[in-house]
Design an enzyme around this catalytic site. Structure first.
Site, mmCIF file in Angstrom:
data_model
loop_
_atom_site.group_PDB
_atom_site.id
_atom_site.type_symbol
_atom_site.label_atom_id
_atom_site.label_comp_id
_atom_site.label_asym_id
_atom_site.label_seq_id
_atom_site.Cartn_x
_atom_site.Cartn_y
_atom_site.Cartn_z
ATOM 1 N N ASP A 16 -0.495 -1.991 8.388
ATOM 2 C CA ASP A 16 0.045 -3.337 8.626
ATOM 3 C C ASP A 16 1.343 -3.313 9.415
ATOM 4 O OD1 ASP A 16 -1.980 -4.605 7.245
ATOM 5 O OD2 ASP A 16 -0.893 -4.684 5.346
ATOM 6 N N ARG A 95 11.692 -5.603 -4.086
ATOM 7 C CA ARG A 95 11.763 -6.496 -2.915
ATOM 8 C C ARG A 95 13.160 -7.042 -2.623
ATOM 9 N NH1 ARG A 95 7.790 -4.073 -0.620
ATOM 10 N NH2 ARG A 95 5.868 -4.237 -1.810
ATOM 11 N N ASP A 124 5.041 -11.007 -2.202
ATOM 12 C CA ASP A 124 6.116 -10.254 -1.550
ATOM 13 C C ASP A 124 6.776 -11.020 -0.410
ATOM 14 O OD1 ASP A 124 5.963 -8.112 -3.282
ATOM 15 O OD2 ASP A 124 4.342 -7.176 -2.158
ATOM 16 N N SER A 176 -5.277 -1.116 -2.110
ATOM 17 C CA SER A 176 -3.961 -1.304 -1.520
ATOM 18 C C SER A 176 -2.959 -0.840 -2.574
ATOM 19 C CB SER A 176 -3.758 -2.783 -1.191
ATOM 20 O OG SER A 176 -2.397 -3.071 -1.129
HETATM 21 N N1 ARG Z 1 0.969 -8.243 -7.864
HETATM 22 C C1 ARG Z 1 2.155 -7.453 -7.826
HETATM 23 C C2 ARG Z 1 3.329 -8.304 -7.481
HETATM 24 O O1 ARG Z 1 3.185 -9.337 -6.901
HETATM 25 C C3 ARG Z 1 1.994 -6.246 -6.944
HETATM 26 C C4 ARG Z 1 1.991 -6.504 -5.481
HETATM 27 C C5 ARG Z 1 1.729 -5.280 -4.695
HETATM 28 N N2 ARG Z 1 2.221 -5.408 -3.370
HETATM 29 C C6 ARG Z 1 1.747 -4.748 -2.319
HETATM 30 N N3 ARG Z 1 2.320 -4.978 -1.185
HETATM 31 N N4 ARG Z 1 0.742 -3.923 -2.407
HETATM 32 O O2 ARG Z 1 4.423 -7.963 -7.779
#
Ligand code: ARG
Length: 393
Positions: A16, A95, A124, A176
């Site tokens: 990405d 984050r 995110d 992922s």
């Molecule tokens: N669902 C989790 C969250 O929102 C994990 C997200 C994983 N993020 C990723 N870019 N693979 O915190």
């Protein structure tokens, strides 16, 4: 010649963000990459080479494990934050830290733009952008994945091939994965069908339950004012404690969870987590609190924990509500010192021993034996008064 517009891209070197880099360059931006090491075990040399190959003018690589542990993980551990009972917020906690550095680097580089590789469906994007906006509302944010025409992984791979973007793993990626020292988030691929169990290759840190050690292992953790300070009697910095516990817990298949999670954007999604150290530390910390805190503080702390988790999940790290909750948490932690011994065995964390100079447990009051000091005469009067408001007849 007109100066190019400069953008700071949060860059992991994956498909990405590699495509984002090229896409931004094609639109005339001067791209400066930023990669945060929160414990994802990447090679800085490889990342640097990749970024350069894809056209970055510069790359910042920062080992932020210590700051992550001290400022973010520790606050969340003390607060007892857990989202929907199963998620210890490993991704969510990272984050705001990444966003904070995006803003700092933008300032240093004199850049007017920041960019990231988050999708339009996820949490995110909200977390990163909210922090960027609160720390510097003037910065413009570019989210290529919300704008570009590459709407599937396949089309991204095609794009990457066409643009000669180096990608190691062209075989179908089944999950992922987002990993840091506090845990790993695993999503997508076969997990989208709720009939499927995750396959063993989804997990990085933990062995399968059938391969978990046949022998239980005892470990002790010492805390000072809510902060873990010693593992098995040895003083250790917090990052080391987390890293060691990931290894130890991994051998016992500790800390796997599977959650139907409510995302901010209203979607329910299936998320699998692996967080051995986080679960071990949370269990020990919570146990110590039960020993040293009075029941009213404990009851209220449950509410705080719930709220704290929502705040972290929703990206409100740099907010007044979060700071206010930290105030309560700090006061509650002044007594959270002591030692917890745990037994790890086949996916279980079992409490073996607890002790603290601030313990509110008194054996002489609790005992049913000869040394009992509890005044039995008080009980009847207590119940008479306690029941009074509830008697309606
Ligand atoms: N669902 C989790 C969250 O929102 C994990 C997200 C994983 N993020 C990723 N870019 N693979 O915190």
């Amino acid at each position: 010649m007109k100066k190019k517009k400069k953008v700071i891209l949060a860059y992991s070197g994956g498909l990405d963000t590699s495509c984002c880099l090229v896409w931004l360059k094609e639109r005339g931006y001067d791209v400066v990459c930023f990669s945060a090491d929160l414990g994802s075990e990447f090679s800085p040399a490889v990342l640097r080479k990749k970024a350069k190959q894809s056209g970055a003018s510069k790359i910042y690589i920062k080992d932020l494990r210590s700051e992550f542990a001290k400022e973010y993980i520790l606050a969340s551990l003390k607060a007892g934050a857990i989202y929907q009972g199963k998620y210890l917020l490993n991704t969510a906690l990272g984050r705001p830290l990444i966003a904070k550095y995006l803003v700092e680097i933008a300032k240093k580089e004199g850049a007017g733009f920041v960019s990231h590789g988050c999708t339009a469906k996820g949490n995110d994007q909200v977390r990163l952008e909210l922090v960027v906006k609160t720390l510097n509302p003037k910065l413009k944010i570019i989210a290529p994945l919300r704008e570009w025409e590459l709407t599937s992984r396949e089309s991204e791979v095609e794009y990457a091939k066409a643009k000669k973007i180096p990608i190691e793993n062209t075989k179908k990626k089944i999950y992922s994965i987002d990993k840091n020292i506090w845990g790993t988030s695993i999503e997508a691929g076969i997990l989208e069908n709720l009939e499927n169990e995750p396959t063993e290759d989804a997990f990085i840190e933990t062995v399968s339950l059938s391969k978990a050690s046949a022998k239980p292992q005892y470990i002790s953790l010492e805390f000072a004012k809510g902060k873990p300070t010693k593992l098995n009697g040895k003083r250790c910095n917090f990052v080391k404690i987390i890293e060691r516990l990931n290894k130890i817990g991994g051998k016992h298949c500790i800390g796997r969870t599977d959650l139907i999670e409510d995302r901010m954007v209203g979607i329910k999604s299936r998320e699998v987590y692996e967080a051995p150290a986080a679960w071990i530390l949370r269990t020990a910390h919570k146990e110590l609190e039960s020993l040293v805190l009075d029941k009213e503080t404990l009851y209220f702390k449950e509410i705080i924990s719930l709220k704290y988790a929502q705040i972290v999940y929703q990206g409100l790290w740099f907010s007044r509500i979060k700071q206010s909750l930290d105030g309560f948490v700090a006061k509650s932690q002044t007594r959270v010192s002591g030692k917890i011994t745990l037994k790890l065995y086949k996916g279980n964390i079992i409490i073996a021993k607890r002790s603290s100079p601030y313990s509110l447990y008194k054996e002489s009051l609790a005992t049913y034996g000869k040394k009992d000091t509890f005044n039995r005469d008080w009980a009847k009067g207590f119940i008479d008064i306690w029941s009074m408001p509830f008697i309606e007849k």
